[in-house]
Structure formats: structure tokens, C-alpha cells
Design a protein around this motif. Structure first.
Motif: not given
Length: 204
Positions: A93-109, A79-91
Motif C-alpha cells: 500500500g502507500g502512506l504519505t506524511l504531507g502538507l508539512i508546515r515548518r516555522g511555528v507549526a512543525q506539523a504534517c498530515t 514524504y509520499p512512501l510505498f509500503i513493502f513487506d520486508a521479507g518478500s518485498e511485496t508492495l
């Protein structure tokens, strides 16, 4: 199990909302703001990131980035996401929940970057809190991991402020700024207490 499934078009609505921010997938019309923010922050970000490709800031490269983000979200891979100010909608930065592993791990980076002019104002701390809540509640993950360069004191403080625990050190873990670098390994699990003010972790 993720509650979100999208087509190959990027989801335009925010996936995460916090009191002062919203996080959503990158869209094609974010290019100008993204390119300016990345370019003016290049010197600030270089010590903490992989070497940038020569065409990294081109419109075509960004278009591919948007398409890849949409595919990864649709496949519940990242889940690669951009971060915005809620008031001005200014960009900001960015944040990623990546390398998602399901199954027995249920983890991400978790990975993140902040534009230099927005750093040190608490935005990333709030964004990470919201993203972790989203990972545990909406995505149903059990564990969120993060790696941090030992010398990156602001990032270490951020992770610890949110509730991440340092679990050890990995030698030559990631290639950063052209060199294989040792990293401190942090993690939170879903039963850990998320530190800081209560926030809304997802946007419905």
C-alpha cells in the motif's frame, strides 16, 4: 529540521523500517505492481478516496507521480512512501506524511491506503507507527494530524490503537468519492506515548 535532502531523483533506499516492513519513495519500476494492486482494490478503496482521474493508472501518470514525490521529498514538503513487506518485498500500500508546515507549526498530515488483499493483517498499523516515529525523530516535527470519515471504523480503530486522539469533527472537510464529507480530526504530538510494540522508526 529534516535530516534528509535529495536531488530530484527519488531516494531508492528505505526511509522507514519496522520489524516486518520498509517504506520508501515510489520508483519508476514499481509501476506494474502498483497498477495491479490499485486496480484490483478499486472497489475496496473508492468509498474512502477522491474520485480517480481517467488516466490514473497509466504509466505516464505514474511517472509524474514518481517525479512529484521526489520533488516533494527534496523540498521537505511531503514524504509520499510505498509500503513493502520486508521479507518478500511485496508492495502492500502507500502512506504519505504531507502538507508539512515548518516555522511555528512543525506539523504534517498523515494519509494512507492499503491494497485489499493485504488489509486487516496489521500491516498499516505497523506502517503508521513507524511513520509517526520517523516524523517526530528524523523530521523533527511536533504534530502529526489525520482525518477520518466517521463511518470508517477500521481506520478509526487503527489511529486510536497507535495513540492518536480525536480532537473534533470538521464539516465538509474533504471531497471524497465525489462528495464533500465530514471528517473526524485526529492528532498526535511528539510528547504523546506511541502505543504498541517498540519499533525502529527510520532507516539509516
Amino acid at each position: 529540521m529534516a535530516l534528509f535532502r535529495f536531488s530530484t531523483d527519488p531516494p531508492a533506499r528505505p526511509l522507514v523500517r519496522t520489524p516486518n516492513l520498509f517504506l520508501r519513495a515510489p520508483l519508476a519500476n514499481d509501476y506494474a505492481a502498483w497498477a495491479v494492486l490499485r486496480m484490483e482494490s478499486r472497489e475496496f478503496l473508492t468509498p474512502w478516496e477522491p474520485v480517480w482521474n481517467e488516466d490514473d493508472l497509466t504509466r505516464n501518470s505514474f511517472r509524474l507521480r514518481v517525479k512529484r514525490a521526489a520533488r516533494e521529498i527534496a523540498a521537505d514538503e511531503a514524504y509520499p512512501l510505498f509500503i513493502f513487506d520486508a521479507g518478500s518485498e511485496t508492495l502492500l500500500g502507500g502512506l504519505t506524511l504531507g502538507l508539512i508546515r515548518r516555522g511555528v507549526a512543525q506539523a504534517c498530515t498523515l494519509g494512507y491506503w492499503m491494497g485489499q488483499r493485504h488489509a486487516g493483517k496489521g500491516y498499516m498499523t505497523e506502517a503508521v507507527r513507524g511513520a509517526v516515529r520517523f516524523a517526530f525523530s528524523d523530521l523533527g516535527l511536533h504534530r502529526v494530524e489525520a482525518a477520518c470519515l466517521p463511518g470508517n471504523e477500521p481506520s478509526r480503530r487503527l489511529l486510536e490503537r497507535v495513540g492518536f486522539r480525536c480532537e473534533g469533527e470538521a464539516r465538509a472537510y474533504l471531497r471524497i468519492n465525489g462528495n464533500w464529507a465530514d471528517h473526524l480530526l485526529y492528532a498526535m504530538i511528539s510528547s504523546d506515548r506511541l502505543l504498541g510494540p517498540a519499533e525502529t522508526g527510520s532507516a539509516r
